[in-house]
Design an enzyme around this catalytic site. Structure first.
Site, PDB file in Angstrom:
ATOM      1  N   TYR A  32       0.829  -1.205   0.000  1.00 17.05           N
ATOM      2  CA  TYR A  32       0.000   0.000   0.000  1.00 17.05           C
ATOM      3  C   TYR A  32       0.863   1.253   0.000  1.00 17.05           C
ATOM      4  O   TYR A  32       2.072   1.193   0.192  1.00 17.05           O
ATOM      5  CB  TYR A  32      -0.967  -0.005   1.189  1.00 17.05           C
ATOM      6  CG  TYR A  32      -0.348   0.378   2.515  1.00 17.05           C
ATOM      7  CD1 TYR A  32       0.478  -0.502   3.217  1.00 17.05           C
ATOM      8  CD2 TYR A  32      -0.575   1.646   3.074  1.00 17.05           C
ATOM      9  CE1 TYR A  32       1.047  -0.147   4.431  1.00 17.05           C
ATOM     10  CE2 TYR A  32      -0.010   2.009   4.285  1.00 17.05           C
ATOM     11  CZ  TYR A  32       0.794   1.119   4.962  1.00 17.05           C
ATOM     12  OH  TYR A  32       1.366   1.483   6.152  1.00 17.05           O
ATOM     13  N   LYS A 146       6.505  -1.748   2.072  1.00 20.44           N
ATOM     14  CA  LYS A 146       5.268  -1.174   2.632  1.00 20.44           C
ATOM     15  C   LYS A 146       4.147  -2.197   2.452  1.00 20.44           C
ATOM     16  O   LYS A 146       3.299  -2.087   1.572  1.00 20.44           O
ATOM     17  CB  LYS A 146       4.950   0.179   1.986  1.00 20.44           C
ATOM     18  CG  LYS A 146       4.085   1.058   2.896  1.00 20.44           C
ATOM     19  CD  LYS A 146       4.187   2.508   2.519  1.00 20.44           C
ATOM     20  CE  LYS A 146       3.171   3.398   3.228  1.00 20.44           C
ATOM     21  NZ  LYS A 146       3.276   3.459   4.683  1.00 20.44           N
ATOM     22  N   LEU A 202      11.011   1.632   7.256  1.00 22.75           N
ATOM     23  CA  LEU A 202      10.459   2.092   5.984  1.00 22.75           C
ATOM     24  C   LEU A 202      11.177   3.394   5.647  1.00 22.75           C
ATOM     25  O   LEU A 202      11.257   4.291   6.496  1.00 22.75           O
ATOM     26  CB  LEU A 202       8.953   2.356   6.119  1.00 22.75           C
ATOM     27  CG  LEU A 202       8.303   2.767   4.804  1.00 22.75           C
ATOM     28  CD1 LEU A 202       8.113   1.541   3.919  1.00 22.75           C
ATOM     29  CD2 LEU A 202       6.969   3.446   5.041  1.00 22.75           C
TER      30      LEU A 202
END
Ligand code: DCS
Length: 285
Positions: A32, A146, A202
């Site tokens: 996503y 992600k 991330l």
């Protein structure tokens, strides 16, 4: 009627149904992105879509659209929903197939949806700063992807919520990694220190914007690991993320950080970030 994207096409939100054998629903088998919209314009869309494509590659998911096709579709969605300020949430799963851990063979079409949400650009937290807790990072070792699998992040955020705090700052054996839905940086000796972009965090797009702004404004940065001890004794601590931009942390686990106010360097970064939003999207609140 609110529109969404379903597999590249604009449709009414009510037309979208999730099959119980969608692999995103059963396994979290998908990826996503969250992209900020200011003034009806997508902020750092290319960077987000590059990361989306990288995430897809890492999980061997083939996406039947290019980043620029998705970019165009998202712009149409924003227009169709007359979105001024808000976010786009987009996710792609490995599609619908009878439950089996291994990938469907032959492969099936992926399921790609995108939706918008109006979010005002609030400055309340940004002006005062927020509180955080620390917690052990219990996630897997590919936090750079992600992925829809967010249980570790969710458990951390819930712990923060129960403590009345905004964010949970995660650490592995005393080394700070990132927040449950944000990157963490500290200011120590007048220098910004943030975890290197490797498999343990991330690589936030807002983090990357912040690093560029530091480079072009002679603000010293070190991308290196730092400890919980350094975090607690930092002059300043701040988070970066798509919805929060640059957000000061003023208390962690009940301990006041610095003088308990948003720090000078953090405030400077907030101003530079706003200028960048204005430069790219032509808006300032
Ligand atoms: N780290 C994690 C674990 C995140 O989930 C996010 C963003 C970030 C860092 C910051 O990345 P960006 O700067 O690219 O936003 N999480 C998104 C989310 O799930 N909701 O909002 C942002």
């Amino acid at each position: 009627m609110e529109k969404m994207i379903l597999n590249g096409k604009l449709v009414a939100q009510t037309e979208i149904k999730v099959d119980f054998e969608d692999r995103g629903y059963q396994f979290g088998d998908g990826i996503y992105e969250v992209i900020r919209v200011y003034n009806g314009q997508l902020f750092t869309a290319e960077e987000h879509l590059k990361r989306l494509m990288d995430s897809a590659k890492h999980i061997f998911l083939s996406v039947p659209y290019s980043a620029s096709e998705i970019n165009e579709q998202l712009q149409e969605l924003v227009k169709a929903n007359s979105l001024e300020s808000g976010i786009i949430y987009l996710q792609i799963t490995r599609g619908v197939s009878p439950r089996n851990h291994a990938f469907p063979n032959p492969s099936v079409d992926c399921m790609y949806i995108a939706k918008t949400k109006a979010v005002p650009r609030s400055t309340a937290n940004a002006d005062t700063g927020v509180n955080a807790i620390t917690t052990e990072d219990i996630r897997w070792l590919r936090c750079d992807i992600k992925s829809l699998n967010l249980l570790g992040n969710i458990l951390a955020k819930q712990k923060a919520a129960e403590a009345g705090c905004f964010e949970a700052i995660q650490h592995r054996d005393g080394t700070v990694t990132e927040g449950s839905s944000s990157n963490v940086s500290i200011v120590s000796g007048g220098k910004i220190i943030t975890h290197p972009a490797n498999n343990l965090i991330l690589n936030g797009i807002s983090r990357q914007v912040m690093l560029h702004l530091c480079a072009s404004n002679d603000i010293p940065v070190e991308e290196r690991e730092f400890t919980v001890d350094e975090l607690m004794n930092a002059e300043e601590v701040f988070l970066t993320g798509t919805t929060i931009e640059v957000l000061p942390i003023i208390k962690i686990d009940g301990t006041v950080i610095g003088d308990g106010q948003p720090g000078q360097i953090t405030q400077k970064l907030q101003e530079l970030f706003s200028n960048e939003v204005e430069r790219q999207c032509g808006v300032r609140n």
